[in-house]
Design an enzyme around this catalytic site. Structure first.
Site, PDB file in Angstrom:
ATOM      1  CB  SER A   1       5.135  13.682   4.727  1.00  0.00           C
ATOM      2  OG  SER A   1       5.044  14.648   5.729  1.00  0.00           O
TER       3      SER A   1
ATOM      4  CG  ASP B   1      16.717   5.496  12.515  1.00  0.00           C
ATOM      5  OD1 ASP B   1      17.478   5.040  11.646  1.00  0.00           O
ATOM      6  OD2 ASP B   1      16.258   6.649  12.487  1.00  0.00           O
TER       7      ASP B   1
ATOM      8  CE  LYS C   1       6.191  18.339   1.952  1.00  0.00           C
ATOM      9  NZ  LYS C   1       5.968  18.556   3.376  1.00  0.00           N
TER      10      LYS C   1
END
Length: 698
Positions: free
Chosen positions: A465, A476, A490
């Site tokens: 999560s 990124d 998740k």
């Protein structure tokens, strides 16, 4: 309605009315009928997925209900199910209209079959067991894909094997004949007693589990009692052991440990361990929880702060259920202090020089909501605590910082966003898409960067999560390296809908990285992967039935801070060279391969005592050999038996009575500690390569 469907329903209800006179048929309440209708509307109009209640859905939900009632195909015959076949294509009607009678009738049939089988087992015990264990039979361990039997004699044969296996498993632990028979009698009588205490709420809960589980694994119906427990857990005031449990067939399995909780501090439980008995402080006897409802197991484990609870556990790595052991955990509450971020400095030697790297452990993404909402200036949060640790490490002159997010199951989304902001100068952090495909962009709006030096993020299969949002954003942005094993996957958001009776936990939205990739199902793939003992087929989103699929959306505009990928070939080469000479890494790699091989081989067990012992000894000899290879390379004492390995690992974990690490000797640290050291080594390599590139370009 067809005459055949009408006759089928009449037959189903008539069959239930024909139960023994001592058992009372369970009937749905008006509140449950209303809750079913309300749930249908909430799922249809509120869930992220496109939920359609039709014949195809009915087939899936019906099969799932059968799996819940008799997942091992050990109680029901095919003819027991046939009167209820109309439900296979009409569960949508049952849910939409709250027509629960046939659903309850099927549960009643399964309950009667289970009751009859338990009585059969007790009768077999009364007649005495054959303790020669010298036959050639084998018992298939997992029958979830087996068809339902057509004759009672088939189930008699199966249960004769099961009874023999139960007796043999206890005999192999050293119990005498009388002890084995007493233990089994208590187990079966306990299961029978719990079965006779079944209430309408239990039946409705199982049906709703089939309904919600056929849609998505994080969607669930919570009864009024379960909703109360959920609220307690979310407030972190639960007095227990700090472990998230889930059902695994007839067993209760540890899904994850609460960071900073009693179980994690004690170091005696691991994910995928199975709990088979619970004992209370001051009592000699332990209660078998095999076949017990999950909420009842939780009630047994829960208790007053400061009291002890004993758990009989089958370790996740055990290849046989006889290899159980008893652990003791002191119950306690979990507060923010237990989950606070902490830091340390690791010193590495390179060419005669000493280099310092910082490691910040982040157990969870927390915030003191009460203090925050009250407007207090000094409220606790992950970002604030990590910022303090970063400042401390900067003052100590570290050459890079590793954020250890292993076992961090997530928490407050706002903290993931603000934590990313410590390492970038403004920018988006995560995209959230709802059921209407509307995308909301979250990000860091504060100017400035607290730390712009070399950064690593260490993750594992239990990083989920918010941890995945953080790791994905760092990757990124090119802000640092992600190291470890693939994360949980998740990538969904849940909310609670209140019903007139109970609550419905609904998946409402989905997370996407700023690059457009979802974290759902696939998780975050590290730049450099470490071996892991956590089996992704047993733990993780991809292991869950009906998990939402991975997909992507458009990326957003963001600034890249670096190009770590250009150094990956060199970084991997250096890492692999070190790992080849590191006994802990070699052990992790080989043990992971061996564990997978043993699980694939362990599809059945011998009911012959000597053959069973030979198979167990052969499997454990392989595991012991790997452990002792590691120990010899580290100059540690070798073990005589594999069963000693787990206890030794706990004893050598370096945890003091408060759970704090006190181990300073890198060479003698357990395998998990080796990952921290190697992450620091990789980050030092990265800093070196980055500096060299800048020097050449300059």
């Amino acid at each position: 309605m067809s005459w055949f469907a009408t006759l089928s329903r009449l037959a189903a209800l008539t069959a239930v009315l024909a139960i023994s006179s001592t058992a009372m048929a369970l009937e749905p309440t008006d509140k449950q009928r209303q809750a079913a209708e309300e749930s249908a509307d909430s799922l249809r109009y509120g869930h992220y997925a496109d939920v359609t209640f039709d014949a195809a859905w009915s087939r899936d939900a019906f099969d799932r209900y059968l799996d819940i009632l008799d997942g091992q195909r050990a109680y029901l015959l095919q003819r027991d199910i046939e009167p209820f076949e109309s439900l296979r294509t009409e569960l949508d009607r049952v849910l939409n209209r709250g027509e629960l009678d046939e659903v309850f009738a099927l549960h009643q049939r399964a309950g009667e079959k289970r009751k009859a089988r338990l009585e059969w087992l007790l009768d077999e015990l009364d007649q005495g067991l054959d303790f020669t264990f010298d036959g050639s039979q084998r018992l298939v361990v997992d029958r979830e894909d087996a068809p339902f039997a057509t004759r009672e004699s088939e189930l008699d044969t199966l249960w004769q094997k099961r009874l023999t296996n139960d007796a043999l498993s206890l005999a192999l632990t050293g119990q005498k004949r009388e002890e084995v028979e007493d233990t089994l009698r208590q187990r079966y009588e306990g299961q029978l007693k719990r079965l006779e205490q079944t209430e309408p709420e239990d039946v409705f809960g199982l049906f709703m589990a089939a309904v919600t589980g056929s849609i998505e694994p994080h969607t669930a119906y919570l009864s009024p009692r379960q909703g109360e427990s959920f609220d307690i857990q979310m407030s972190l005031s639960l007095e227990g052991i700090g472990a998230l449990l889930q059902t695994d067939g007839e067993y209760v399995k540890v899904a994850s440990l609460v960071p900073g909780g009693p179980a994690e501090r004690a170091g005696v439980l691991k994910p995928a361990d199975r709990i088979i008995a619970v004992g209370q402080e001051g009592e000699d006897d332990m209660t078998s929880v095999i076949g017990m409802r999950l909420d009842n197991v939780v009630d047994l484990i829960r208790g007053p702060k400061g009291s002890d609870v004993r758990l009989e556990v089958i370790p996740a790595q055990a290849v046989d259920t006889t290899r159980s052991h008893v652990v003791t955990i002191t119950r306690d509450t979990v507060d923010l202090e237990d989950q606070a971020a902490s830091s340390e400095v690791i010193e590495l030697e390179r060419n005669g020089d000493t280099h310092s790297l910082g490691v910040i452990t982040v157990p969870t993404f927390y915030v003191d909501f009460d203090a925050w909402q009250a407007g207090e200036d000094d409220y606790r949060s992950t970002t604030r605590d990590v910022a303090k640790e970063v400042e401390k490490l900067k003052q100590q002159g570290v050459e890079g910082i590793v954020l250890d997010l292993r076992n961090n199951g997530g928490g407050a989304l706002q903290e993931a966003n603000s934590l990313i902001g410590l390492f970038i100068d403004r920018g988006p952090t995560v995209q959230v898409r709802d059921a209407q495909s509307r995308i909301q962009l979250y990000g860091d709006s504060e100017a400035g960067t607290l730390y712009d030096g070399p950064l690593g993020v260490l993750v594992n299969r239990l990083s989920a999560s918010a941890s995945e949002i953080f790791a994905g954003a760092i990757q990124d942005y090119g802000r640092g390296l992600v190291l470890g094993s693939g994360t949980f996957g998740k990538g969904t958001v849940q909310t609670l809908d209140e019903l007139s009776h109970g609550e419905l936990k609904l998946t409402r939205a989905k997370f996407y990285r700023i690059s457009g990739k979802s974290t759902q199902n696939r998780g975050v793939t590290p730049d450099i992967t470490f071996p892991s003992l956590i089996d992704p087929e047993r733990i993780g989103e991809s292991s869950l039935d009906n998990a939402l699929k991975w997909d992507s959306v458009r990326d957003v505009q963001y600034r890249r801070y670096g190009q770590p990928e250009q150094y990956l070939p060199e970084l991997k080469e250096r890492h692999e060279a070190r790992a080849a000479d590191n006994p802990n890494f070699r052990y992790l790699e080989r043990q992971s391969t061996l564990a997978r091989k043993l699980r694939e081989q362990h599809t059945s067990v011998s009911l012959n005592r000597e053959q069973r012992k030979r198979e167990m000894e052969a499997q454990e000899a392989e595991q012991l050999s790997l452990e002792n290879q590691r120990r010899r390379a580290l100059g540690m004492d070798e073990l005589d038996e594999w069963i000693d390995a787990r206890e030794d690992a706990i004893a050598s974990s370096g945890n003091d009575e408060n759970g704090a690490s006190g181990e300073d000797d890198n060479e003698n640290m357990p395998a998990e500690r080796a990952q921290v050291i190697e992450a620091a080594e990789i980050l030092l390599d990265y800093a070196d390569l980055n500096a060299t590139t800048r020097l050449v370009q300059g």
